[in-house]
Scaffold this active site. Sequence first.
Site, PDB file in Angstrom:
ATOM      1  N   ASP A 198       0.835  -1.199   0.000  1.00 51.86           N
ATOM      2  CA  ASP A 198       0.000   0.000   0.000  1.00 51.86           C
ATOM      3  C   ASP A 198       0.870   1.249   0.000  1.00 51.86           C
ATOM      4  OD1 ASP A 198      -1.794   2.035   0.381  1.00 51.86           O
ATOM      5  OD2 ASP A 198      -2.938   1.020   1.951  1.00 51.86           O
TER       6      ASP A 198
ATOM      7  N   ASP B  41      -1.740   5.853  -6.502  1.00 53.12           N
ATOM      8  CA  ASP B  41      -2.062   4.922  -5.424  1.00 53.12           C
ATOM      9  C   ASP B  41      -2.045   3.495  -5.959  1.00 53.12           C
ATOM     10  OD1 ASP B  41      -3.028   4.048  -2.862  1.00 53.12           O
ATOM     11  OD2 ASP B  41      -5.020   3.869  -3.748  1.00 53.12           O
TER      12      ASP B  41
END
Length: 430
Positions: A112, A310
Amino acid sequence: MKTHLFSLVFLLFSLAQGLHPKCDTQDHSSNLQVFHIYSPCSPFKPSKPLSWEEDVLQTLAKDQARVQYLSSLVAKKSVVPIASGRQIVQSPTYIVRAKIGTPPQTLLMAMDTSNDAAWIPCTGCLGCSSTVFDYAKSTSFMPLGCQAAQCKQVPNPTCDGSACLFNMTYGGSTIAANLSSDTITLATDPVPAYTFGCLQKTTGNSVPPQGLLGLGRGPLSLLSQTQNLYQSTFSYCLPSFRSLNFSGSLRLGPVGQPLRIKYTPLLKNPRRPSLYFVNLMAIRVGRKIVDIPPSALAFNPTTGAGTIIDSGTVFTRLVAPAYTAVRDEFRRRVKVAANVTSLGGFDTCYNVPIVAPTITFMFAGMNVTLPQDNLLIHSTAGSITCLAMASAPDNVNSVLNVIANMQQQNHRILFDVPNSRLGVARELCT
Ligand SMILES: *[C@@H]1O[C@H](CO)[C@@H](O)[C@H](O)[C@H]1NC(C)=O
Ligand SMILES: *[C@@H]1O[C@H](CO)[C@@H](O)[C@H](O)[C@H]1NC(C)=O
Ligand SMILES: *[C@@H]1O[C@H](CO)[C@@H](O)[C@H](O)[C@H]1NC(C)=O
Ligand SMILES: *[C@@H]1O[C@H](CO)[C@@H](O)[C@H](O)[C@H]1NC(C)=O
Ligand SMILES: *[C@@H]1O[C@H](CO)[C@@H](O)[C@H](O)[C@H]1NC(C)=O
């Protein structure tokens, strides 16, 4: 020349389809294989395969929750996650193999880029999955006390006896963890005394089952803790959903990074230092630069507005005025004898095969032109094709554009933090 390159890429792509994935291949030097959660190598595949439509709708719902979560981070206020009645598992899409402790225990941790800390489910954790790190079996495990400097860097720290405990929310979940340290081995690189949260309790179902490897750039992140080893530099190549038998790679450190790569500056929002902001200046559809109000793209550290890259969101989300401009031009350029239909949150779908224009993200100093593979999703039966982007959720005061992982697939994305730049190059991730 360009055409040849593309045909070659396509040829390789077709040849490689159907190869067996090598799940047990050991990672070497500072390269880790990256698996999609639906890969045959992943234990997190849905037990009952979802239909294509169910899968798309569920992914969109997860994305919606994640984008709301990311927006709440930049806005520094909490946004109540949407509760749709269905169980939304909002875990990131890509996993890597990490070894924790001495002797090493293997976990498949979610990557992440928009989070700093690492957390690992530990023995005795309430609400965690069955695969946990048995810290009692590791000779190098150490709980960290309240006096530890790192205890000041975690959110909401509390002391219990001398133990440093912390709580945080992640998407629709809450976690409670003991701050701890142990050796983590990434590929063949041991990182001694790595600080992480040893999970004691989780609620909700956004928490990745075997832990989270935060690749953000704030304090306590992998980058901050491996400064000498990796010099805050890493890259990844994410395999496409359509080639689940492929694994991509996470390459840590400056060694072996591509030399021929285009760069755009990384921007830093002091209120959210871990997120990777970039300056998206305009968007081109085919050859036309679409008309987007500058405020829809402008970077603003005060409001949190701007564009981030992201790894955990699947489909790119643009704020409404930007999305509408892109979508309208896209529709104008798709000339077929069929009406536009929708599928869940996708509003630009066709029931006939289409030839789509390219879409170019024009960043400061770098244009990235996306081919059809990064722009369209097709139903398995081939009966529906959708533009794989959507408008940012409109039930929050949304100011954040999120360049998501479908649009990054089969590209190498290089995060060069010391030089404050992000590199992008086409690459077939195998
Ligand atoms: C992946 O490999 C499996 C097992 O060899 C095979 O059955 C399947 O068709 C492959 N899938 C793709 C998308 O290539
Ligand atoms: C976590 O902290 C609690 C409270 O201090 C303690 O009882 C527990 O043993 C700790 N667990 C680990 C894994 O350190
Ligand atoms: C953290 O979570 C635990 C368990 O849910 C709770 O007992 C504790 O009060 C929380 N601590 C803080 C600082 O919020
Ligand atoms: C598109 O929709 C219009 C209005 O509903 C309808 O008249 C037309 O026949 C449709 N065209 C096609 C190709 O389905
Ligand atoms: C990006 O493309 C535009 C034309 O659409 C061009 O004017 C510009 O110079 C390009 N930028 C870079 C960095 O190549």
